[in-house]
Motif scaffolding. Structure first.
Motif, PDB file in Angstrom:
ATOM      1  N   GLY A  20       0.817  -1.213   0.000  1.00 53.92           N
ATOM      2  CA  GLY A  20       0.000   0.000   0.000  1.00 53.92           C
ATOM      3  C   GLY A  20       0.848   1.258   0.000  1.00 53.92           C
ATOM      4  O   GLY A  20       0.570   2.214  -0.741  1.00 53.92           O
ATOM      5  N   ILE A  21       1.889   1.273   0.806  1.00 54.75           N
ATOM      6  CA  ILE A  21       2.783   2.438   0.878  1.00 54.75           C
ATOM      7  C   ILE A  21       3.491   2.648  -0.461  1.00 54.75           C
ATOM      8  O   ILE A  21       3.595   3.774  -0.949  1.00 54.75           O
ATOM      9  N   SER A  22       3.941   1.559  -1.071  1.00 54.53           N
ATOM     10  CA  SER A  22       4.732   1.662  -2.305  1.00 54.53           C
ATOM     11  C   SER A  22       3.929   2.162  -3.499  1.00 54.53           C
ATOM     12  O   SER A  22       4.514   2.639  -4.463  1.00 54.53           O
ATOM     13  N   THR A  23       2.614   2.063  -3.439  1.00 59.25           N
ATOM     14  CA  THR A  23       1.786   2.493  -4.583  1.00 59.25           C
ATOM     15  C   THR A  23       1.186   3.882  -4.396  1.00 59.25           C
ATOM     16  O   THR A  23       0.528   4.378  -5.309  1.00 59.25           O
ATOM     17  N   LEU A  24       1.390   4.484  -3.215  1.00 57.76           N
ATOM     18  CA  LEU A  24       0.836   5.823  -2.992  1.00 57.76           C
ATOM     19  C   LEU A  24       1.309   6.773  -4.086  1.00 57.76           C
ATOM     20  O   LEU A  24       2.457   6.684  -4.529  1.00 57.76           O
ATOM     21  N   PRO A  25       0.477   7.645  -4.604  1.00 57.14           N
ATOM     22  CA  PRO A  25      -0.847   8.030  -4.114  1.00 57.14           C
ATOM     23  C   PRO A  25      -1.997   7.193  -4.677  1.00 57.14           C
ATOM     24  O   PRO A  25      -3.162   7.530  -4.509  1.00 57.14           O
ATOM     25  N   TYR A  26      -1.674   6.072  -5.351  1.00 57.82           N
ATOM     26  CA  TYR A  26      -2.727   5.239  -5.937  1.00 57.82           C
ATOM     27  C   TYR A  26      -3.119   4.116  -4.989  1.00 57.82           C
ATOM     28  O   TYR A  26      -2.385   3.800  -4.051  1.00 57.82           O
ATOM     29  N   GLU A  27      -4.258   3.494  -5.287  1.00 52.16           N
ATOM     30  CA  GLU A  27      -4.686   2.334  -4.509  1.00 52.16           C
ATOM     31  C   GLU A  27      -3.823   1.131  -4.853  1.00 52.16           C
ATOM     32  O   GLU A  27      -3.449   0.935  -6.005  1.00 52.16           O
ATOM     33  N   ALA A  28      -3.550   0.324  -3.851  1.00 50.28           N
ATOM     34  CA  ALA A  28      -2.903  -0.975  -4.034  1.00 50.28           C
ATOM     35  C   ALA A  28      -3.999  -2.034  -3.992  1.00 50.28           C
ATOM     36  O   ALA A  28      -5.086  -1.791  -3.455  1.00 50.28           O
ATOM     37  N   CYS A  29      -3.709  -3.199  -4.544  1.00 47.65           N
ATOM     38  CA  CYS A  29      -4.690  -4.282  -4.463  1.00 47.65           C
ATOM     39  C   CYS A  29      -3.976  -5.621  -4.550  1.00 47.65           C
ATOM     40  O   CYS A  29      -2.870  -5.720  -5.089  1.00 47.65           O
ATOM     41  N   SER A  51      -5.362   4.828  -9.975  1.00 49.31           N
ATOM     42  CA  SER A  51      -6.334   5.736  -9.392  1.00 49.31           C
ATOM     43  C   SER A  51      -6.206   5.722  -7.877  1.00 49.31           C
ATOM     44  O   SER A  51      -5.820   4.711  -7.294  1.00 49.31           O
ATOM     45  N   ASP A  52      -6.550   6.833  -7.235  1.00 52.95           N
ATOM     46  CA  ASP A  52      -6.566   6.874  -5.775  1.00 52.95           C
ATOM     47  C   ASP A  52      -7.950   6.536  -5.222  1.00 52.95           C
ATOM     48  O   ASP A  52      -8.159   6.548  -4.018  1.00 52.95           O
ATOM     49  N   ARG A  53      -8.909   6.235  -6.095  1.00 53.74           N
ATOM     50  CA  ARG A  53     -10.282   5.945  -5.674  1.00 53.74           C
ATOM     51  C   ARG A  53     -10.792   4.572  -6.089  1.00 53.74           C
ATOM     52  O   ARG A  53     -11.862   4.159  -5.677  1.00 53.74           O
ATOM     53  N   ARG A  54     -10.041   3.860  -6.920  1.00 57.03           N
ATOM     54  CA  ARG A  54     -10.476   2.532  -7.349  1.00 57.03           C
ATOM     55  C   ARG A  54      -9.285   1.746  -7.867  1.00 57.03           C
ATOM     56  O   ARG A  54      -8.207   2.296  -8.072  1.00 57.03           O
ATOM     57  N   PHE A  55      -9.514   0.446  -8.067  1.00 60.46           N
ATOM     58  CA  PHE A  55      -8.461  -0.380  -8.628  1.00 60.46           C
ATOM     59  C   PHE A  55      -9.047  -1.257  -9.717  1.00 60.46           C
ATOM     60  O   PHE A  55     -10.235  -1.541  -9.749  1.00 60.46           O
ATOM     61  N   PHE A  56      -8.192  -1.660 -10.627  1.00 61.51           N
ATOM     62  CA  PHE A  56      -8.576  -2.555 -11.707  1.00 61.51           C
ATOM     63  C   PHE A  56      -7.410  -3.491 -11.987  1.00 61.51           C
ATOM     64  O   PHE A  56      -6.262  -3.058 -12.067  1.00 61.51           O
ATOM     65  N   VAL A  57      -7.749  -4.775 -12.127  1.00 59.01           N
ATOM     66  CA  VAL A  57      -6.772  -5.796 -12.495  1.00 59.01           C
ATOM     67  C   VAL A  57      -7.397  -6.591 -13.639  1.00 59.01           C
ATOM     68  O   VAL A  57      -8.553  -7.004 -13.541  1.00 59.01           O
ATOM     69  N   VAL A  76      -8.580 -18.454  -1.808  1.00 65.84           N
ATOM     70  CA  VAL A  76      -8.556 -17.013  -1.593  1.00 65.84           C
ATOM     71  C   VAL A  76      -9.392 -16.721  -0.354  1.00 65.84           C
ATOM     72  O   VAL A  76     -10.556 -17.103  -0.278  1.00 65.84           O
ATOM     73  N   LEU A  77      -8.780 -16.070   0.631  1.00 68.78           N
ATOM     74  CA  LEU A  77      -9.477 -15.716   1.865  1.00 68.78           C
ATOM     75  C   LEU A  77      -9.938 -14.262   1.848  1.00 68.78           C
ATOM     76  O   LEU A  77     -10.953 -13.928   2.451  1.00 68.78           O
ATOM     77  N   ALA A  78      -9.168 -13.394   1.171  1.00 72.19           N
ATOM     78  CA  ALA A  78      -9.503 -11.968   1.195  1.00 72.19           C
ATOM     79  C   ALA A  78      -8.902 -11.255  -0.011  1.00 72.19           C
ATOM     80  O   ALA A  78      -7.858 -11.640  -0.522  1.00 72.19           O
ATOM     81  N   ILE A  79      -9.609 -10.215  -0.416  1.00 74.34           N
ATOM     82  CA  ILE A  79      -9.102  -9.250  -1.389  1.00 74.34           C
ATOM     83  C   ILE A  79      -8.750  -8.014  -0.586  1.00 74.34           C
ATOM     84  O   ILE A  79      -9.561  -7.533   0.204  1.00 74.34           O
ATOM     85  N   TYR A  80      -7.532  -7.525  -0.758  1.00 69.45           N
ATOM     86  CA  TYR A  80      -7.177  -6.297  -0.052  1.00 69.45           C
ATOM     87  C   TYR A  80      -6.994  -5.163  -1.043  1.00 69.45           C
ATOM     88  O   TYR A  80      -6.643  -5.374  -2.203  1.00 69.45           O
ATOM     89  N   HIS A  81      -7.266  -3.975  -0.563  1.00 65.95           N
ATOM     90  CA  HIS A  81      -6.942  -2.768  -1.328  1.00 65.95           C
ATOM     91  C   HIS A  81      -6.743  -1.627  -0.343  1.00 65.95           C
ATOM     92  O   HIS A  81      -7.124  -1.725   0.815  1.00 65.95           O
ATOM     93  N   SER A  82      -6.119  -0.587  -0.833  1.00 66.41           N
ATOM     94  CA  SER A  82      -5.835   0.544   0.049  1.00 66.41           C
ATOM     95  C   SER A  82      -6.733   1.724  -0.283  1.00 66.41           C
ATOM     96  O   SER A  82      -7.251   1.839  -1.395  1.00 66.41           O
ATOM     97  N   HIS A  83      -6.928   2.553   0.721  1.00 70.39           N
ATOM     98  CA  HIS A  83      -7.592   3.846   0.579  1.00 70.39           C
ATOM     99  C   HIS A  83      -6.545   4.901   0.920  1.00 70.39           C
ATOM    100  O   HIS A  83      -6.299   5.157   2.101  1.00 70.39           O
TER     101      HIS A  83
END
Length: 138
Positions: A20-29, A51-57, A76-83
Motif C-alpha cells: 500500500g505504501i509503495s503504490t501511494l498516491p494510488y490504490e494498491a490491491c 487511481s486513488d479511488r479505485r483499482f482494476f486488475v 482465496v481468503l480476502a481481497i485487499y486494497h488501500s484507501h
C-alpha cells in the motif's frame, strides 16, 4: 464463510501494508490466500487504472494468479486494497464490485498517515467488520 477470527502472519501483514505504501498516491490491491482462517500467502497486483479511488486488475492477471493459488492448494481468503486518502470503510463501489460473499475485504487506510487495517465480510451493500489476529513467525 462467516466472520470467524482470521490469523495473519506478521510478515504477510507487513508486506500488504508495504505494498500500500509503495503504490501511494494510488490504490494498491491484491489477494491473501490460505486455508480456512489462516493466511499463508500474499499475491500482489498492479493497479492497472492508477487511481486513488479505485483499482482494476485485468481478467488475465486475476485468472493466472487464481491458478497459482490453486496449485498451492490454497483458497482465496480476502481481497485487499488501500484507501490512500479515505477511511478504512467499504465504499458503495467497493461493495457493489466485491465478487464473493465467502471472500473477505481488507482495507488499508493511509488517511491519518500511519496505516489502519480493517477486515470486512461483504453481503450485497452491507458490511460487517471481522476480527483478525497478527501472529509473529514461530
Amino acid at each position: 464463510m462467516n466472520c470467524n477470527q482470521i490469523i495473519i502472519p506478521l510478515s504477510i501483514h507487513n508486506q500488504m501494508v508495504e505494498h500500500g505504501i509503495s503504490t501511494l498516491p494510488y490504490e494498491a490491491c491484491g489477494l491473501l490466500a490460505g486455508n480456512q482462517t489462516n493466511v499463508q500467502s500474499i499475491w500482489q497486483f498492479k493497479n492497472e487504472c492508477k487511481s486513488d479511488r479505485r483499482f482494476f486488475v485485468s481478467k488475465y492477471n486475476v485468472e493466472r494468479t487464481l491458478n497459482r493459488i490453486n496449485e498451492e492448494k490454497q483458497d482465496v481468503l480476502a481481497i485487499y486494497h488501500s484507501h490512500p486518502f479515505t477511511a478504512p470503510i467499504p465504499s458503495t463501489l467497493d461493495m457493489i464490485n466485491h465478487p464473493d460473499t465467502d471472500i473477505k475485504m481488507i482495507i488499508i487506510s493511509f488517511k491519518r498517515g500511519s496505516p489502519t487495517v480493517r477486515w470486512y465480510r461483504i453481503r450485497d451493500t452491507n458490511y460487517e467488520e471481522c476480527l483478525f489476529r497478527i501472529e509473529s513467525s514461530r
